[in-house]
Scaffold this active site. Structure first.
Site, PDB file in Angstrom:
ATOM      1  N   HIS A 420       0.804  -1.229   0.000  1.00  0.00           N
ATOM      2  CA  HIS A 420       0.000   0.000   0.000  1.00  0.00           C
ATOM      3  C   HIS A 420       0.832   1.272   0.000  1.00  0.00           C
ATOM      4  O   HIS A 420       0.278   2.351   0.215  1.00  0.00           O
ATOM      5  CB  HIS A 420      -0.915   0.047   1.225  1.00  0.00           C
ATOM      6  CG  HIS A 420      -2.010  -0.969   1.204  1.00  0.00           C
ATOM      7  ND1 HIS A 420      -3.250  -0.727   0.674  1.00  0.00           N
ATOM      8  CD2 HIS A 420      -2.045  -2.243   1.652  1.00  0.00           C
ATOM      9  CE1 HIS A 420      -4.016  -1.795   0.807  1.00  0.00           C
ATOM     10  NE2 HIS A 420      -3.300  -2.739   1.402  1.00  0.00           N
ATOM     11  N   ARG A 614      -5.500  11.876   6.405  1.00  0.00           N
ATOM     12  CA  ARG A 614      -4.452  11.970   7.415  1.00  0.00           C
ATOM     13  C   ARG A 614      -3.508  13.123   7.069  1.00  0.00           C
ATOM     14  O   ARG A 614      -3.276  13.412   5.895  1.00  0.00           O
ATOM     15  CB  ARG A 614      -3.640  10.660   7.476  1.00  0.00           C
ATOM     16  CG  ARG A 614      -4.333   9.544   8.215  1.00  0.00           C
ATOM     17  CD  ARG A 614      -3.507   8.286   8.167  1.00  0.00           C
ATOM     18  NE  ARG A 614      -3.170   7.912   6.813  1.00  0.00           N
ATOM     19  CZ  ARG A 614      -1.931   7.767   6.344  1.00  0.00           C
ATOM     20  NH1 ARG A 614      -0.898   7.948   7.145  1.00  0.00           N
ATOM     21  NH2 ARG A 614      -1.715   7.417   5.101  1.00  0.00           N
ATOM     22  N   THR A 724      -8.449   6.791  -1.695  1.00  0.00           N
ATOM     23  CA  THR A 724      -9.794   6.261  -1.908  1.00  0.00           C
ATOM     24  C   THR A 724     -10.835   7.349  -1.653  1.00  0.00           C
ATOM     25  O   THR A 724     -11.955   7.266  -2.144  1.00  0.00           O
ATOM     26  CB  THR A 724     -10.084   5.055  -0.983  1.00  0.00           C
ATOM     27  OG1 THR A 724      -9.543   5.330   0.297  1.00  0.00           O
ATOM     28  CG2 THR A 724      -9.462   3.791  -1.540  1.00  0.00           C
TER      29      THR A 724
HETATM   30  C1  NBG Z   1      -2.490   3.756   2.050  1.00  0.00           C
HETATM   31  C2  NBG Z   1      -2.116   4.674   0.903  1.00  0.00           C
HETATM   32  C3  NBG Z   1      -3.355   5.168   0.170  1.00  0.00           C
HETATM   33  C4  NBG Z   1      -4.220   4.002  -0.228  1.00  0.00           C
HETATM   34  C5  NBG Z   1      -4.516   3.155   0.984  1.00  0.00           C
HETATM   35  C6  NBG Z   1      -5.332   1.927   0.648  1.00  0.00           C
HETATM   36  C7  NBG Z   1      -0.999   3.032   3.834  1.00  0.00           C
HETATM   37  C8  NBG Z   1       0.270   2.343   4.182  1.00  0.00           C
HETATM   38  N1  NBG Z   1      -1.276   3.159   2.554  1.00  0.00           N
HETATM   39  O1  NBG Z   1      -2.971   5.871  -0.968  1.00  0.00           O
HETATM   40  O2  NBG Z   1      -1.370   5.740   1.388  1.00  0.00           O
HETATM   41  O3  NBG Z   1      -5.411   4.449  -0.801  1.00  0.00           O
HETATM   42  O4  NBG Z   1      -3.319   2.708   1.579  1.00  0.00           O
HETATM   43  O5  NBG Z   1      -4.701   1.186  -0.341  1.00  0.00           O
HETATM   44  O6  NBG Z   1      -1.716   3.442   4.719  1.00  0.00           O
END
Ligand code: NBG
Length: 886
Positions: A420, A614, A724
């Site tokens: 991710h 965040r 998302t």
């Molecule tokens: C987060 C990314 C996002 C992504 C989400 C779900 C973590 C490690 N990653 O861009 O920063 O949409 O994961 O995939 O929190």
């Protein structure tokens, strides 16, 4: 490169099985090693005799005979008020009525849950286990009522009892068991699996305290514990399912009955995992499950019995504390969790309990171990659950007595890994000395896995020592570290990124060497998706009803590409008016929230410009607030007439900064300081307002998302894996202002370039720019320079506070390219202003946004995971058959 010494390898002969870890298990079957199970155990026979009778009794019970008319719903609420909450009508607060209502609703879910799980149990399909340290579920009641089509009836029922449903819904505490996108994605995926009748369970941790609660005092973020379980939580069901998880200790070599030498991990330090099941409402009577583990002392084990016997209670319970502490808090994702022993213990506790549970379930059916990958798929949600890989290998080899290579074959056909992030600081590494202390046997297994892996790499690319160094699971740093992402890649048959660009970067940058070794097929992309049920159907009833009315049915919810049928209405003036009236109503609703929460009055006719996520440097809330200061200065310089020609704006921020992330916290302070000045400047009046909404969470997002005109997704190109919330805003007819990053790119491809405001540096230019900055320094954009000058001149209060923040641009080399993108950003914001003045053109784009979002349903994503990774044939579900294509 130091080569690890192999510990013990190859053919571990079968032993008398040790099942010491499993102490109590769920329902019927006693867990006994396959070889010792008689073909028709007595206790099963007994059960069979009474099974029918139990079934009949259940069918006669109030649970199975729940009526859904208003009077029956009222009866069930009153029943729970008295029987579950032990209250009477003379002692009613909203929160109590909410709880009674929740119990009443949960009864209905329970029945579905039992039926669904019984069916799986009987059919024994291949099951998917989504291992995630985070599930950001949001509120349950509204979601459940809508899924079971009971909202209207309940609305009437509570109204007849003197309450408004909307007020009661507000009583529910958000279970905030996640940081942000990653945890919310897990929740959307569970929701999709439930809607699709896919046999997938989530496994996670039941943190006593969720992500901290945020308030703002004097402009600064202040954190408080999120005691979400303070009140009874009706949406979880404690189960009599317990496993012991051990830590520390030592590894001993022992002889088995056959005189063969075996490794045993021995430890007296055990913590018990107890299961709480959280039902996930699906469709048509289907209900999924998330099993969350809470930590407890083991039976007697936590007590110092000697001290206890001597009446020295303080001392005797001292170690109990440790056990309860383990799952007490969710770690905020900043740079500080790395190296924290408690976090490592949480991770292992979580995977050990989950893997034990899955192994237990598998063994019920007495299939040979070679069938394991045909019955079980584990999906690793980021690296946090990676220890499940050596844990399964340990159980298979040490406990079940399989040969090493056979076990590894099973492991690698069972696990798949989702990455991710490409941000190096978010890729977990554990110092070896910590791992060796906490999990001595796992460390040995990791060494061995690494050795055998490196041997194979060497066979394929002989003599390339650099390559071996680069791909080694053990990083030869000081101290040496275990690279969890590499372990996840080596132990999985599939690795996926979460948006097209991200998956490309995963192969090109993060795991380039691995893709050369394994071939490209192992690395795939599955673009994230969101639940249309929560993020449109539930969050935006006005738009939902208009869409349903226009398309003629609610089928679009389960078949989201049908939204495309809205496109022909984009230029229809009457439809535009209906569409924008809904947007306006949603803005009014948010306006009231802003008034109640922040004491600030904003005009719902203004352009609502929103950035909620965040707080992180790469997401560039700093760029946004610098842009706001620029706008403020430009407005001040304008004549009143000129000012009136610019559409008034309300710029809304929300999001938590990790408590240890000083720079992110400073951005919050800057936003609030700017808000103080701008919102109280009589010259500016309603032309610009700045709002910081504290304690951003899922339920707040549900109010914010439908109310945006524009939302910002402006990460430095190449840093946001997907995002998302961008999808959530666009599906609700919000336009977006974004960089060419993450899922923004695919959103553009789906809705059309004309319906999105993209700007800024491209991902493949970033490295060159950073390189140039290193040698020539950062050349600050002139507008940006004057914005910084204003901050430093004290326009927004004590300038010295902000020095470290400004230094990230000037002395820090502007790593996130704020200066580089500033001009393009401002220009794009001007385009937004210009379009907002053209009401019809704006409305048409808004409609086209929603129409183009069919691709981003979480159902599509989960369908792809099912067919491409898990090899679970969705269409054959329900009758228990699965493909065994892997
Ligand atoms: C987060 C990314 C996002 C992504 C989400 C779900 C973590 C490690 N990653 O861009 O920063 O949409 O994961 O995939 O929190």
């Amino acid at each position: 490169m130091t080569r690890p010494t192999p510990q013990r390898r190859l053919s571990m002969p079968k032993l008398t099985r040790r099942l010491t870890n499993i102490v109590i298990h769920d329902d019927d079957l006693e867990l006994v090693p396959a070889s010792t199970v008689p073909s028709t155990p007595t206790h099963e026979k007994l059960q069979d005799e009474y099974l029918d009778q139990w079934g009949k009794a259940l069918e006669q019970s109030p649970l199975a005979n729940q009526q859904t008319d208003v009077a029956s719903l009222q009866a069930s609420i009153a029943y729970h008020m008295n029987a579950s909450l032990f209250r009477t009508q003379h002692n009613l607060e909203k929160v109590a009525v909410y709880q009674a209502l929740a119990h009443s609703m949960a009864d209905k879910l329970l029945l579905d849950w039992n039926r669904t799980q019984q069916r799986y149990r009987k059919d024994n399909p291949k099951r998917v286990y989504y291992l995630s340290m985070e599930f950001l579920l949001g509120r349950a009641l509204d979601n459940a009522m809508l899924a079971l089509h009971m909202k209207t009836a309940y609305q009437e029922a509570v109204q007849g009892l003197g309450f408004r449903l909307e007020d009661l819904l507000e009583q529910e505490r958000d279970p905030a068991l996640g940081n942000g996108g990653l945890g919310r994605l897990a929740a959307c995926y569970m929701d999709a699996a439930a809607a699709l009748d896919l046999p997938m369970w989530g496994y996670g941790l039941r943190y006593q305290y969720g992500l901290f609660r945020q308030s703002v005092q004097q402009g600064f973020q202040v954190e408080a514990p999120d005691d979400w379980l303070m009140r009874h939580h009706p949406w979880e069901f404690p189960r009599d399912i317990k496993y012991d998880v051990q830590f520390y200790g030592y590894v001993a070599t022992k002889m088995n009955d056959k005189g063969e030498s075996r490794l045993f991990w021995e430890s007296d330090h055990k913590i018990r995992a107890v299961a709480y099941d959280v039902p996930v409402p699906g469709k048509d009577g289907f209900c999924g499950n998330i099993r969350l583990w809470a930590s407890q002392p083991p039976h007697h084990g936590g007590f110092d019995l000697d001290a206890f016997n001597q009446g020295n209670y303080d001392q005797s319970i001292a170690s109990l504390k440790d056990a309860f502490l383990l799952t007490s808090v969710l770690y905020p994702n900043d740079n500080h969790q790395a190296g924290k022993e408690l976090r490592l213990k949480q991770e292992y506790f979580f995977v050990s309990a989950s893997v034990q549970d899955v192994v237990h379930r598998f063994k019920r059916y007495r299939c040979p171990w070679s069938e394991f990958p045909n019955k079980v798929a584990f999906q690793l949600n980021d690296t946090h659950p990676t220890l499940a890989i050596p844990e399964l290998q340990r159980i298979l080899v040490d406990v079940e007595g399989l040969a090493w290579d056979d076990a590894w074959d099973i492991v690698t056909r069972t696990f798949a890994f989702t990455n991710h992030t490409v941000l190096p600081e978010a890729l977990e590494k554990w110092p070896i000395y910590v791992m060796e202390k906490v999990l001595p046997r796992h460390m040995q297994i990791i060494y061995d896995l690494n050795l055998f892996f490196l041997q194979k790499v060497e066979e394929k690319f002989p003599g390339d020592r650099d390559l071996l160094n680069r791909v080694s699971i053990i990083e030869e740093a000081s101290p040496q570290q275990v690279r969890m992402a590499f372990l996840a890649v080596v132990g999985s048959h599939s690795v996926n990124g979460v948006a097209a660009l991200h998956s490309e970067l995963v192969v090109k940058e993060l795991f380039n060497d691995f893709s050369l070794y394994y071939g490209k097929d192992k690395f795939i992309n599955i673009t994230n998706g969101i639940s249309p049920r929560r993020w449109l159907y539930q969050a935006n009833p006005g738009l939902r009803d208009l869409i349903t009315h226009t398309l003629g049915s609610e089928d679009w919810v389960a078949d989201l590409p049908q939204l495309q049928k809205l496109a022909p209405f984009a230029d229809n003036l009457e439809f535009q008016q209906q569409w924008m009236a809904i947007k306006y109503a949603n803005k009014v609703r948010l306006t009231q929230w802003i008034r109640d929460d922040c004491g600030l009055t904003v005009d719902p006719r203004a352009l609502f410009d929103i950035q909620v996520k965040r707080m992180h440097e790469y997401k560039r809330q700093f760029l946004n607030i610098l842009g706001v200061i620029h706008r403020y200065r430009v407005l001040l310089q304008m004549s009143p007439e000129a000012r009136r020609r610019v559409p008034p704006r309300v710029v809304i921020f929300g999001g938590k900064a990790a408590p240890g992330y000083a720079i992110a916290k400073l951005v919050i302070k800057l936003i609030n300081s700017v808000a103080d000045v701008v919102n109280n400047d009589p010259v500016i009046d309603d032309h610009l307002k700045v709002v910081y909404l504290p304690d951003y969470n899922v339920s707040l997002a549900e109010k914010i998302v439908p109310a945006s005109d524009i939302s910002q997704h402006i990460s430095t190109a190449g840093t946001e894996a997907s995002g998302t919330s961008n999808m959530k805003f666009v599906i609700n007819g919000g336009l977006i202002l974004g960089t060419v990053d993450g899922a923004n790119i695919e959103i553009r491809d789906e809705i059309g370039e004309d319906n999105i405001f993209l700007f800024g540096t491209l991902a493949d230019q970033v490295a060159d720019i950073r390189h140039a900055q290193k040698y020539h320094g950062v050349l600050l954009d002139a507008n940006l320079q004057s914005v910084l000058d204003a901050i430093q001149a004290g326009v927004f209060g004590d300038a010295s506070i902000f020095n470290p923040l400004i230094d990230t641009l000037t002395y820090g080399g502007d790593f996130y390219l704020i200066s580089e993108d500033f001009d393009a950003y401002i220009k794009r914001q001007n385009d937004v202003d210009a379009l907002f003045l053209q009401k019809a053109a704006w409305a048409a784009k808004s409609i086209r946004c929603t129409a183009g979002m069919g691709f981003f349903s979480s159902d599509r994503s989960i369908g792809q995971y099912a067919s491409r990774i898990w090899k679970v044939d969705k269409t054959a579900l329900g009758n228990g058959s699965t493909s065994t294509a892997d």
